[in-house]
Write a protein that holds these residues in place. Structure first.
Motif, PDB file in Angstrom:
ATOM      1  N   MET A   1       0.850  -1.197   0.000  1.00  0.00           N
ATOM      2  CA  MET A   1       0.000   0.000   0.000  1.00  0.00           C
ATOM      3  C   MET A   1       0.881   1.240   0.000  1.00  0.00           C
ATOM      4  N   ALA A   2       0.565   2.176  -0.885  1.00  0.00           N
ATOM      5  CA  ALA A   2       1.347   3.423  -0.939  1.00  0.00           C
ATOM      6  C   ALA A   2       1.094   4.223   0.343  1.00  0.00           C
ATOM      7  N   ALA A   3       2.166   4.659   0.964  1.00  0.00           N
ATOM      8  CA  ALA A   3       2.017   5.431   2.207  1.00  0.00           C
ATOM      9  C   ALA A   3       1.427   6.796   1.880  1.00  0.00           C
ATOM     10  N   PHE A   4       0.483   7.205   2.685  1.00  0.00           N
ATOM     11  CA  PHE A   4      -0.183   8.471   2.395  1.00  0.00           C
ATOM     12  C   PHE A   4      -0.417   9.218   3.693  1.00  0.00           C
ATOM     13  N   TYR A   5       0.468   9.012   4.625  1.00  0.00           N
ATOM     14  CA  TYR A   5       0.197   9.569   5.946  1.00  0.00           C
ATOM     15  C   TYR A   5       0.967  10.872   6.172  1.00  0.00           C
ATOM     16  N   TYR A   6       0.519  11.964   5.523  1.00  0.00           N
ATOM     17  CA  TYR A   6       1.170  13.248   5.751  1.00  0.00           C
ATOM     18  C   TYR A   6       0.508  13.952   6.926  1.00  0.00           C
ATOM     19  N   THR A   7       1.209  14.908   7.500  1.00  0.00           N
ATOM     20  CA  THR A   7       0.678  15.574   8.692  1.00  0.00           C
ATOM     21  C   THR A   7      -0.491  16.497   8.346  1.00  0.00           C
ATOM     22  N   ALA A   8      -0.351  17.250   7.269  1.00  0.00           N
ATOM     23  CA  ALA A   8      -1.462  18.120   6.880  1.00  0.00           C
ATOM     24  C   ALA A   8      -1.493  18.209   5.364  1.00  0.00           C
ATOM     25  N   MET A   9      -2.691  18.296   4.828  1.00  0.00           N
ATOM     26  CA  MET A   9      -2.823  18.420   3.386  1.00  0.00           C
ATOM     27  C   MET A   9      -2.791  19.910   3.053  1.00  0.00           C
ATOM     28  N   GLN A  10      -1.974  20.323   2.093  1.00  0.00           N
ATOM     29  CA  GLN A  10      -1.801  21.748   1.794  1.00  0.00           C
ATOM     30  C   GLN A  10      -2.769  22.262   0.745  1.00  0.00           C
ATOM     31  N   LYS A  11      -3.010  21.433  -0.278  1.00  0.00           N
ATOM     32  CA  LYS A  11      -3.880  21.932  -1.348  1.00  0.00           C
ATOM     33  C   LYS A  11      -4.570  20.809  -2.115  1.00  0.00           C
ATOM     34  N   ILE A  12      -5.700  21.224  -2.692  1.00  0.00           N
ATOM     35  CA  ILE A  12      -6.392  20.328  -3.619  1.00  0.00           C
ATOM     36  C   ILE A  12      -6.285  20.981  -4.987  1.00  0.00           C
ATOM     37  N   ILE A  13      -5.856  20.202  -5.971  1.00  0.00           N
ATOM     38  CA  ILE A  13      -5.670  20.756  -7.316  1.00  0.00           C
ATOM     39  C   ILE A  13      -6.607  20.050  -8.291  1.00  0.00           C
ATOM     40  N   LEU A  14      -7.365  20.855  -9.032  1.00  0.00           N
ATOM     41  CA  LEU A  14      -8.196  20.282 -10.080  1.00  0.00           C
ATOM     42  C   LEU A  14      -7.520  20.555 -11.413  1.00  0.00           C
ATOM     43  N   GLN A  15      -7.265  19.490 -12.176  1.00  0.00           N
ATOM     44  CA  GLN A  15      -6.620  19.668 -13.476  1.00  0.00           C
ATOM     45  C   GLN A  15      -7.565  19.193 -14.580  1.00  0.00           C
ATOM     46  N   GLN A  16      -8.091  20.185 -15.324  1.00  0.00           N
ATOM     47  CA  GLN A  16      -8.980  19.885 -16.452  1.00  0.00           C
ATOM     48  C   GLN A  16     -10.055  18.869 -16.061  1.00  0.00           C
ATOM     49  N   LEU A  17     -10.598  19.033 -14.867  1.00  0.00           N
ATOM     50  CA  LEU A  17     -11.615  18.110 -14.377  1.00  0.00           C
ATOM     51  C   LEU A  17     -12.935  18.356 -15.090  1.00  0.00           C
ATOM     52  N   ALA A  18     -13.589  17.287 -15.563  1.00  0.00           N
ATOM     53  CA  ALA A  18     -14.924  17.416 -16.168  1.00  0.00           C
ATOM     54  C   ALA A  18     -15.663  16.098 -16.025  1.00  0.00           C
ATOM     55  N   PRO A  19     -16.954  16.177 -15.633  1.00  0.00           N
ATOM     56  CA  PRO A  19     -17.706  14.918 -15.512  1.00  0.00           C
ATOM     57  C   PRO A  19     -17.949  14.314 -16.884  1.00  0.00           C
ATOM     58  N   LEU A  20     -17.953  12.991 -16.941  1.00  0.00           N
ATOM     59  CA  LEU A  20     -18.146  12.309 -18.219  1.00  0.00           C
ATOM     60  C   LEU A  20     -19.547  12.549 -18.783  1.00  0.00           C
ATOM     61  N   PHE A  21     -20.500  12.778 -17.866  1.00  0.00           N
ATOM     62  CA  PHE A  21     -21.902  12.811 -18.276  1.00  0.00           C
ATOM     63  C   PHE A  21     -22.396  14.219 -18.628  1.00  0.00           C
ATOM     64  N   LEU A  22     -21.593  15.235 -18.398  1.00  0.00           N
ATOM     65  CA  LEU A  22     -22.086  16.608 -18.533  1.00  0.00           C
ATOM     66  C   LEU A  22     -21.932  17.106 -19.983  1.00  0.00           C
ATOM     67  N   GLU A  23     -22.966  17.851 -20.455  1.00  0.00           N
ATOM     68  CA  GLU A  23     -22.933  18.375 -21.815  1.00  0.00           C
ATOM     69  C   GLU A  23     -21.743  19.310 -21.995  1.00  0.00           C
ATOM     70  N   LYS A  24     -21.206  19.341 -23.231  1.00  0.00           N
ATOM     71  CA  LYS A  24     -20.000  20.116 -23.519  1.00  0.00           C
ATOM     72  C   LYS A  24     -20.198  21.609 -23.279  1.00  0.00           C
ATOM     73  N   GLU A  25     -21.438  22.104 -23.621  1.00  0.00           N
ATOM     74  CA  GLU A  25     -21.694  23.549 -23.453  1.00  0.00           C
ATOM     75  C   GLU A  25     -21.574  23.938 -21.987  1.00  0.00           C
ATOM     76  N   LYS A  26     -22.132  23.095 -21.110  1.00  0.00           N
ATOM     77  CA  LYS A  26     -22.092  23.397 -19.676  1.00  0.00           C
ATOM     78  C   LYS A  26     -20.652  23.399 -19.175  1.00  0.00           C
ATOM     79  N   VAL A  27     -19.869  22.443 -19.674  1.00  0.00           N
ATOM     80  CA  VAL A  27     -18.457  22.392 -19.285  1.00  0.00           C
ATOM     81  C   VAL A  27     -17.756  23.664 -19.752  1.00  0.00           C
ATOM     82  N   ALA A  28     -18.075  24.094 -20.968  1.00  0.00           N
ATOM     83  CA  ALA A  28     -17.415  25.263 -21.555  1.00  0.00           C
ATOM     84  C   ALA A  28     -17.755  26.548 -20.793  1.00  0.00           C
TER      85      ALA A  28
END
Lengths: 397, 222
Positions: free
Chosen positions: B1-28
C-alpha cells in the motif's frame, strides 16, 4: 486511526444477532467436526502404536513364509520349491527378495543333558542372515567349531513352557534359555555320528523354526546326509507390504500357502486404519459444511449491514481495520471450540487407556502431540477462512 | 500500500476536471470544469451551481466517492485516482470532512450515536464538546432521539455537528443549510467557521445561490 477503537464501537451498526439458528448450528457442527477429527487422529496414532510391536517388520519390509499347499492329490509328490519357482517369485514386482529355508537331510537329536532330562528328534533349518529379525553377532559357525549357535522360535519356547510342567520339566524364561547346554547329536551313515554343543543365542518372533548358521547346515547335510543342493520346502519372502492384493492373489494363483498369522495384525490394522480414515474424512466434511453454514451467516450479516458498513467506509473507517475487527470477533469462539474439543479428546484418551488397556504402558494416557498440532492447524485454517470471507465481502461493498 | 500519511494536506488541485456525463456547453461555460484550479488550506471557496451543473458530483469527486470524470484531482502531489482504499480512509478520517446534501446518517441510530461513531474514529482534541454544539444549534433535546424520527432540519444539524468532530484540512459542504431557518443558518455558519479556523482548514461550500453570510474569499460559478 484512533487505537481505542474496537469491535464494540461498531457493533451497534452491524446486525450480528440475525439468523442465530444457522449461526448456532454452524458452531455445533464445527465443534462436533473438530472433536471427531481429533478423536480420529488420536485413535489412528493409538492403533499404530499398539500394533507396531506385534507386526514383525524390519526396515519397512514384511517377511512371510510360504509353503506349497499340501492336498490329497499332491501328497505323494515332491512339494518342495525348485530353483525355477524361486526365480519366478524373485521376478514379481511386489517381492523384494526370496530365500529358501534349507532343512536338515540327516537325523538330528537334541538333549539338554542331566539338568533337564529331555530329549527329542529335531529339525534344523537355515535361512539367509538378512531374513532373521533377531540376529546376534554370535550367530556364526566355522568348520571344526564344536559350538553351534541356535536361533529358536519364540512360539516354540511358549509351547515348551505349556507342556513342560506336565512332563516334570522346568519352565524356562527367554533370558535363561541361553544358559542351557544343548547336546546336538547328528547321525549320518551307520557309524558316523558327531555331537555338538548347541546354544540358543536369540529367539525369533518371525521364523517358526530352529535356525542354525547356513554354512553349518550345508556342511552337515554334505557330511551326514551326503547331499549338496537341497530343495527347500519353505521359502521366506521379503515384501514391502504383505497385505498387497496383487501379492496375495499371486500366491493364491500359484497355490502357495502364506503364513497368515504374521500378516493378521497387519490386516486388522489396515481395516481399522481404513475405518478411521473414513471417519476422518467424514469429520472434515462436517467441518467444511459447518464453515459453509457459518460463511452463509457472515454473508447474511454483512448483506443486512451493508448500508451501515458502506456508510462507515464513507465516514473514513478503513476497510482493512473493519474486516480485521469483524473477523477477530470470532477468534475467542473458535479458540473455545478447539480447546473444548482437545479437552474432550484427552478425556476419551484417558478413559480408553484406563478402561480398555488397564493403564498399561503400551498406550499413553495423554493425547499425542500430532493431535495437538492438527487442532492448531484446524484453528488457523478456520480463522484464515473467516478472515478471507469477511475481507472479500467487505471489499465488494 | 502506498504510504499516504502526511501531517497536513496543503492543497487540492483540479486539473482539467470534467464529468463524463455533462454536456459540452455546460463544461465550456463553467469556471471550474476543464480548468486548472488550486484550493489552499484556510481558503474559503464558494461554489455557485444551479441544478444540473454537477455540483453534488464535484463534491463526490473531491471526496473520492466517484470516478466518472476526465482530468485529475490531486491531494498535494497525489492523484486521488491512485489512492488505495486505506489511503482514502486515512484522508477522510484526518484531512477532509464533509456535509452531504443527502446527509447520510444512520437513520436507525440516535443523533448522539451518529456523532460519536465519527468522533470515535479520530477525535479532534480542541473541538467544542458535542453538547455545546448541540446547544448552539438547538438540538440538545434531540441527541438521544433516533435520527429517522428527527425532522430534516434537525438531521441536517446532526450532520453538521458530526462533520466537526474530526481533524480536517478541507471541509466540503453540499447545500448544508437547505432546511434550516435564517437564525440557525447564521449560528451553523458561525460554528463551522470557528471550528475550521481552529484547524486552519479550507471551507468549500457548494450551493444553488450565493450565501451572503459566508465570507468567501473566492466565488466560482460551476
Amino acid at each position: 486511526m484512533n487505537n481505542t477503537l474496537s469491535f464494540k464501537t461498531i457493533a451497534p451498526f452491524l446486525q450480528t444477532g440475525q439468523n442465530s439458528i444457522s449461526r448456532t448450528i454452524g458452531y455445533i457442527g464445527l465443534a462436533f467436526g473438530t472433536l471427531l477429527l481429533l478423536c480420529t487422529v488420536q485413535m489412528y496414532i493409538n492403533i499404530n502404536q499398539l500394533i507396531k510391536d506385534k507386526n514383525p517388520r524390519k526396515n519397512g519390509f514384511d517377511f512371510v513364509s510360504v509353503t506349497k499347499i499340501i492336498t490329497n492329490q499332491n501328497m505323494g509328490s515332491d512339494n518342495r520349491f525348485s530353483n525355477a519357482d524361486i526365480d519366478e517369485l524373485k521376478q514379481q514386482p511386489f517381492i523384494s527378495d526370496v530365500a529358501p529355508l534349507i532343512s536338515n537331510q540327516f537325523r538330528a537329536k537334541a538333549s539338554a543333558g542331566n539338568i533337564i532330562p529331555f530329549s527329542t528328534d529335531l529339525f534344523l533349518e537355515s535361512v539367509k542372515d538378512d531374513f532373521i529379525d533377531t540376529l546376534p553377532p554370535s550367530f556364526k559357525w566355522q568348520p571344526g567349531q564344536q559350538d553351534v549357535p541356535i536361533i529358536f522360535s519364540a512360539d516354540f519356547l511358549e509351547m515348551y513352557n505349556v507342556f513342560a510342567p506336565s512332563q516334570g520339566l522346568p519352565q524356562l524364561s527367554a533370558s535363561s534359555i541361553g544358559a542351557i547346554n544343548i547336546q546336538l547329536e547328528c547321525y549320518g551313515a551307520p557309524g558316523i555320528e558327531t555331537t555338538f554343543t548347541g546354544h540358543i543365542v536369540a529367539l525369533s518372533d518371525r521364523i517358526n523354526s530352529v535356525l542354525v548358521p547356513e554354512n553349518f547346515l550345508k556342511w552337515a547335510n554334505k557330511t551326514f546326509g551326503n547331499t549338496g543342493d537341497v530343495p527347500a520346502a519353505r521359502l521366506y519372502i521379503k515384501t514391502v507390504d504383505a497385505n498387497n492384493a496383487n501379492f496375495l492373489n499371486y500366491l493364491q494363483q500359484k497355490e502357495y500357502r502364506v503364513n497368515k498369522d504374521k500378516t493378521k495384525f497387519g490386516r486388522v490394522k489396515q481395516i481399522l486404519q481404513g475405518i478411521l480414515t473414513g471417519l476422518g474424512g467424514f469429520a472434515i466434511l462436517v467441518i467444511l459444511l459447518a464453515m459453509m453454514l457459518f460463511s452463509f451467516y457472515l454473508q447474511l450479516m454483512i448483506a443486512r449491514s451493508k448500508d451501515n458498513l458502506q456508510l462507515l467506509l464513507t465516514l473514513g473507517y478503513s476497510p482493512k481495520w473493519l474486516s480485521n475487527t469483524v473477523a477477530k470477533k470470532w477468534i475467542p469462539l473458535y479458540a473455545a471450540i478447539v480447546i473444548a474439543a482437545i479437552i474432550i479428546t484427552e478425556l476419551f484418551q484417558y478413559l480408553f487407556q484406563k478402561n480398555i488397556f488397564g493403564s498399561t504402558e503400551a498406550l499413553s494416557a495423554w493425547i499425542h502431540p500430532i493431535t495437538l498440532i492438527v487442532a492448531v492447524i484446524l484453528f488457523i485454517i478456520c480463522l484464515a477462512i473467516n478472515f478471507r470471507i469477511i475481507k472479500k465481502l467487505l471489499y465488494k461493498l | 500500500m502506498a504510504a499516504f500519511y502526511y501531517t497536513a494536506m496543503q492543497k487540492i488541485i483540479l486539473q482539467q476536471l470534467a464529468p463524463l456525463f455533462l454536456e459540452k456547453e455546460k463544461v465550456a461555460q463553467s469556471e471550474i470544469w476543464n480548468k486548472e484550479i488550486v484550493i489552499n488550506t484556510s481558503q474559503k471557496l464558494q461554489l455557485i451551481a444551479p441544478s444540473g451543473s454537477g455540483k453534488t458530483s464535484l463534491i463526490h469527486f473531491l471526496y473520492g466517492l466517484r470516478k466518472d470524470y476526465t482530468g485529475q484531482i490531486l491531494f498535494d502531489e497525489n492523484k486521488i485516482s491512485n489512492l488505495s482504499a486505506e489511503a482514502l480512509a486515512e484522508t477522510r478520517s484526518s484531512h477532509i470532512s464533509i456535509i452531504f446534501q443527502d446527509l447520510r446518517l444512520f437513520l436507525e441510530h440516535t443523533a448522539k450515536e451518529n456523532i460519536e461513531i465519527k468522533k470515535a474514529l479520530n477525535p479532534f482534541a480542541s473541538a467544542m464538546p458535542v453538547e455545546e454544539m448541540a446547544k448552539i444549534l438547538g438540538i440538545t433535546s434531540k441527541l438521544h432521539q433516533v435520527a429517522k424520527t428527527c425532522s430534516y432540519g434537525e438531521q441536517q444539524r446532526i450532520a453538521i455537528i458530526r462533520a466537526l468532530q474530526q481533524p480536517f484540512d478541507f471541509l466540503l459542504m453540499d447545500e448544508p443549510f437547505s432546511h434550516l431557518d435564517e437564525s440557525n443558518r447564521h449560528k451553523a455558519m458561525e460554528l463551522i467557521e470557528t471550528e475550521a479556523a481552529k484547524r486552519n482548514a479550507a471551507i468549500i461550500l457548494a450551493d444553488l445561490k450565493a450565501i451572503e453570510y459566508f465570507k468567501a474569499d473566492n466565488i466560482l460559478h460551476l
